[in-house]
Design a protein around this motif. Sequence first.
Motif, PDB file in Angstrom:
ATOM      1  N   ASN A 125       0.804  -1.219   0.000  1.00 11.49           N
ATOM      2  CA  ASN A 125       0.000   0.000   0.000  1.00 11.49           C
ATOM      3  C   ASN A 125       0.838   1.270   0.000  1.00 11.49           C
ATOM      4  OD1 ASN A 125      -2.480  -1.377   0.064  1.00 11.49           O
ATOM      5  ND2 ASN A 125      -2.305  -1.672   2.293  1.00 11.49           N
ATOM      6  N   ARG A 126       2.118   1.133   0.168  1.00 15.29           N
ATOM      7  CA  ARG A 126       2.990   2.315   0.215  1.00 15.29           C
ATOM      8  C   ARG A 126       4.381   1.947  -0.279  1.00 15.29           C
ATOM      9  NH1 ARG A 126       4.308   4.092   6.279  1.00 15.29           N
ATOM     10  NH2 ARG A 126       5.925   5.193   5.113  1.00 15.29           N
ATOM     11  N   VAL A 127       5.143   2.979  -0.607  1.00 13.42           N
ATOM     12  CA  VAL A 127       6.523   2.771  -1.041  1.00 13.42           C
ATOM     13  C   VAL A 127       7.456   3.241   0.066  1.00 13.42           C
ATOM     14  CG1 VAL A 127       5.917   3.034  -3.466  1.00 13.42           C
ATOM     15  CG2 VAL A 127       6.664   5.042  -2.165  1.00 13.42           C
ATOM     16  N   ARG A 128       8.715   3.043  -0.135  1.00 14.65           N
ATOM     17  CA  ARG A 128       9.704   3.450   0.865  1.00 14.65           C
ATOM     18  C   ARG A 128       9.626   4.955   1.099  1.00 14.65           C
ATOM     19  NH1 ARG A 128      14.329  -0.387  -2.017  1.00 14.65           N
ATOM     20  NH2 ARG A 128      12.904  -2.150  -2.208  1.00 14.65           N
ATOM     21  N   PRO A 129       9.696   5.393   2.369  1.00  9.83           N
ATOM     22  CA  PRO A 129       9.424   6.800   2.694  1.00  9.83           C
ATOM     23  C   PRO A 129      10.281   7.824   1.962  1.00  9.83           C
ATOM     24  CG  PRO A 129       9.428   5.462   4.678  1.00  9.83           C
ATOM     25  CD  PRO A 129       9.898   4.568   3.565  1.00  9.83           C
TER      26      PRO A 129
END
Length: 412
Positions: A125-129
């Motif tokens: 649901n997300r990529v690396r910050p």
Amino acid sequence: MERVVITGIGAISALGIGADTNFTQALGAQSGIDLAQVDSAHHHIAQVAAQIRFPLPDLIKKAEAPLFDRVALLAWIAASEALQQAGIDPTQHDLTDSGVFWGTGMGGANTLEAAYVDLFVAEKNRVRPLSIVAGMNNSSASHIALKAGFGGSVMTFSSACVSSAQAIGEAFRHIRHGYAPRVLAGGSEALLTFGVMTSWEALRVIAFADPDDARRSCKPFSSDRSGLVLGEAGAAVMLESLSSAQARGATILAELVGYGTSNDATHMTKPDPHGQARAMRMALAQAGMGAAGIDYINAHGAATAAGDIAETTSIKEVFGAHAAALMVSSTKAVHGHTLGAAGALEFVLTVQALRTQSVPPTAFLTQPDPLCDLDYVPNEARLNQSVRAAMSNSFAFGGSNVALIATPFPNN
């Protein structure tokens, strides 16, 4: 107008770490090309590549790693070598007006691909910050400026295969016109990902693996050439005004005397010899030099069918009868086409040729193309030559062309 000199160089490529190592390997026609090893759980890459297969020097803190794409790591490795050779010490020099001009074609390709894999393959649901910071094209230049303490103009050039050559040329202009006493210029590329390599393969310009020896797959100016070989690299040149270099007692490696840049304005991918010739003529005019003053050209020489013929034609157009006396070689045969880093890497090798008065060969040129009929220094280096001035050519998709001219220092 300020004269512009070179006080430091640095390089990392499939040939090894360090400008001297890269030149020694190129001089000996030692190839860094082999079958590609690209991590992918779902796909297999059947290409050759000039891949850095050895561990990178540990030059950053562990906490900094998420901020650095591989392209920025290669940039800092090359830049730190150039800075060290130049003797730039932030505790002894005011660097607030020193700049960084850097080139890259694909920027943070590894970071971008990792984000796509996370989203579309792993269905996260997300990529690396820190994906944006690591992946942005200006990340390499910004990292160099931050770590070196350079507070002047920081610019990123992304003009495909001329990116770093253009960065060097524009840095030359920047110093020449008095905007800064020094600029660290160069470029880096780390594009050996499944997505990028597959996209290049779709263009049908990638070389087939040599059936007998994959290391011999890139064959510029040869009748049996089959295309370019992608590579990764970083290369840097510390440019300074002559007055700045002399004031701090720096060792001067060479002088950058000419820069020409043009655009074909004819086709996105098909090279135009007349556009290439304009860049070379501009560089000669900038240097105040006639065509007969050049002894060596480090050619763009990407080993594509059309490109090598176009460059041969453009050199003949510019140099006339003197073209037959030129030594011309393509070092891409051993370090591959490093795209945005290519111009800087090849310029570093050109500077080394001037310093050593030795010309690296075009490796694996055993079957000359009759349409490429210049002296392409086949297979073996020319040692103990008289190289009064050397030109480095870079040409790109999009029609951009760059020519750089350097001379030994001091020169007459």
